[in-house]
Design a protein around this motif. Structure first.
Motif, short mmCIF file in Angstrom:
data_model
loop_
_atom_site.label_atom_id
_atom_site.label_comp_id
_atom_site.label_asym_id
_atom_site.label_seq_id
_atom_site.Cartn_x
_atom_site.Cartn_y
_atom_site.Cartn_z
N THR A 64 0.87 -1.07 0.16
CA THR A 64 -0.02 0.62 0.22
C THR A 64 0.78 1.23 -0.21
OG1 THR A 64 0.15 0.09 2.55
CG2 THR A 64 -2.04 -1.12 1.34
N LEU A 65 -0.08 2.55 -0.55
CA LEU A 65 0.70 3.89 -0.24
C LEU A 65 1.54 4.08 0.83
CD1 LEU A 65 2.01 6.27 -2.14
CD2 LEU A 65 -0.39 7.12 -1.72
N ASP A 66 0.44 3.89 2.68
CA ASP A 66 1.34 4.27 3.16
C ASP A 66 2.10 3.12 3.79
OD1 ASP A 66 -1.21 6.51 3.45
OD2 ASP A 66 -2.25 4.98 4.36
N ASN A 67 1.79 1.85 3.16
CA ASN A 67 3.20 1.32 3.84
C ASN A 67 4.75 1.18 3.20
OD1 ASN A 67 1.40 -0.05 6.19
ND2 ASN A 67 0.84 -1.73 4.11
N LEU A 68 4.75 1.88 2.17
CA LEU A 68 5.42 2.60 1.25
C LEU A 68 6.17 3.45 1.83
CD1 LEU A 68 7.40 1.91 -1.47
CD2 LEU A 68 6.37 3.09 -2.91
N VAL A 69 5.41 4.63 1.87
CA VAL A 69 5.63 5.38 3.11
C VAL A 69 6.71 5.07 4.25
CG1 VAL A 69 5.58 7.52 3.67
CG2 VAL A 69 4.38 6.59 2.00
N LEU A 70 5.42 4.56 5.31
CA LEU A 70 6.77 4.17 5.94
C LEU A 70 7.93 2.96 5.86
CD1 LEU A 70 3.65 3.06 7.82
CD2 LEU A 70 4.95 5.00 8.34
N THR B 218 11.76 12.19 5.91
CA THR B 218 10.31 12.64 5.87
C THR B 218 9.64 13.03 4.67
OG1 THR B 218 11.16 14.89 6.41
CG2 THR B 218 10.31 13.84 8.07
N ILE B 219 8.97 12.94 3.97
CA ILE B 219 8.07 12.49 3.06
C ILE B 219 6.43 12.24 2.95
CG2 ILE B 219 7.90 10.16 2.17
CD1 ILE B 219 9.19 13.35 0.04
N HIS B 220 6.00 13.40 2.31
CA HIS B 220 4.49 13.17 2.04
C HIS B 220 3.89 12.47 0.83
CE1 HIS B 220 0.24 15.09 1.30
NE2 HIS B 220 0.49 15.26 3.11
N HIS B 221 2.78 11.73 1.40
CA HIS B 221 2.08 10.57 1.10
C HIS B 221 1.87 10.72 -1.22
CE1 HIS B 221 -1.82 12.13 2.25
NE2 HIS B 221 -1.97 10.66 1.02
N VAL B 222 1.22 12.24 -0.77
CA VAL B 222 1.52 12.67 -2.79
C VAL B 222 2.59 12.36 -2.97
CG1 VAL B 222 0.53 14.47 -3.75
CG2 VAL B 222 -0.41 13.50 -1.43
N SER B 223 3.82 12.98 -2.31
CA SER B 223 4.91 12.69 -3.15
C SER B 223 6.05 11.24 -3.83
CB SER B 223 6.22 12.91 -2.28
OG SER B 223 5.38 14.47 -1.83
N TRP C 156 3.02 9.44 -4.58
CA TRP C 156 2.22 8.63 -5.34
C TRP C 156 2.28 9.43 -6.39
CZ3 TRP C 156 -1.09 5.59 -7.34
CH2 TRP C 156 -2.08 6.08 -8.06
N ARG C 157 3.01 10.59 -6.43
CA ARG C 157 3.15 11.20 -7.54
C ARG C 157 4.33 9.94 -8.67
NH1 ARG C 157 3.25 16.58 -5.15
NH2 ARG C 157 1.23 17.05 -5.66
N VAL C 158 5.39 10.24 -7.52
CA VAL C 158 6.46 8.40 -8.54
C VAL C 158 5.96 7.44 -8.74
CG1 VAL C 158 8.93 7.15 -7.30
CG2 VAL C 158 7.75 9.85 -6.92
N LEU C 159 4.59 7.15 -8.06
CA LEU C 159 4.47 5.30 -8.69
C LEU C 159 3.72 5.75 -10.09
CD1 LEU C 159 3.09 4.52 -4.30
CD2 LEU C 159 4.91 3.11 -6.66
N ARG C 160 2.48 6.68 -9.45
CA ARG C 160 2.20 7.23 -10.33
C ARG C 160 3.08 7.54 -11.62
NH1 ARG C 160 -1.37 12.44 -10.27
NH2 ARG C 160 0.14 13.40 -10.93
N SER C 161 3.93 8.05 -12.19
CA SER C 161 5.13 8.00 -12.97
C SER C 161 5.47 6.87 -14.06
CB SER C 161 6.56 9.24 -12.05
OG SER C 161 6.94 8.33 -12.00
N PHE C 162 5.52 5.80 -12.71
CA PHE C 162 5.82 4.14 -13.26
C PHE C 162 4.49 3.88 -14.02
CE2 PHE C 162 8.26 3.94 -9.41
CZ PHE C 162 9.54 4.41 -9.68
N GLY C 163 3.23 3.79 -14.37
CA GLY C 163 2.02 3.64 -14.88
C GLY C 163 1.31 3.36 -14.15
N LEU C 164 1.37 3.27 -12.59
CA LEU C 164 0.24 2.63 -11.34
C LEU C 164 -0.75 3.57 -10.94
CD1 LEU C 164 3.50 1.68 -8.67
CD2 LEU C 164 2.59 0.41 -10.55
N THR C 165 -1.62 2.48 -10.96
CA THR C 165 -2.82 3.58 -11.13
C THR C 165 -3.15 2.82 -9.52
OG1 THR C 165 -4.65 1.85 -11.46
CG2 THR C 165 -3.92 3.73 -13.44
N GLN C 166 -4.28 3.57 -9.21
CA GLN C 166 -4.97 3.99 -7.71
C GLN C 166 -5.96 2.36 -8.44
OE1 GLN C 166 -6.01 6.84 -5.59
NE2 GLN C 166 -6.85 5.39 -3.95
#
Length: 100
Positions: free
Chosen positions: A34-40, A49-54, A56-66
């Motif tokens: 999950t996004l939250d677990n990846l942030v952890l 320290t990083i915000h989960h939106v940041s 998510w932007r990297v994941l989205r750049s890989f072509g991943l979708t929610q």
């Protein structure tokens, strides 16, 4: 100054730019992470320290979708499915007969 190119450059060179390879490898190794677990994990392993939106932007750049599951994870458990089946087949009929 061209703000659109400055904005793109800022995003490419953020805190996560050097970790893009690690993030991609981690998602390949564990695609259900999950996004939250990846942030952890990023916080724990890389001490940033990083915000989960940041992230998510990297994941989205890989072509991943929610993906949003229409059914809660708890509803997939056998005991919950059985209880729902009982509710639908027995309790609802009982309640329907009580209402005018």
């Amino acid at each position: 100054m061209d703000w659109s190119s400055a904005r793109r450059q800022w995003r490419r060179n953020g805190k996560l730019a050097s970790l893009r390879g690690w993030i991609e490898a981690r998602m390949v190794a564990k695609p259900d992470l999950t996004l939250d677990n990846l942030v952890l994990e990023l916080v724990g392993r890389h001490s940033i320290t990083i915000h989960h939106v940041s992230v998510w932007r990297v994941l989205r750049s890989f072509g991943l979708t929610q993906k949003k599951d229409l059914q809660a994870a708890a509803q997939k458990r056998p005991e919950v499915q059985q209880a729902r089946h009982i509710w639908i087949t027995q309790r609802q009929n009982f309640m329907r007969n009580l209402l005018p």
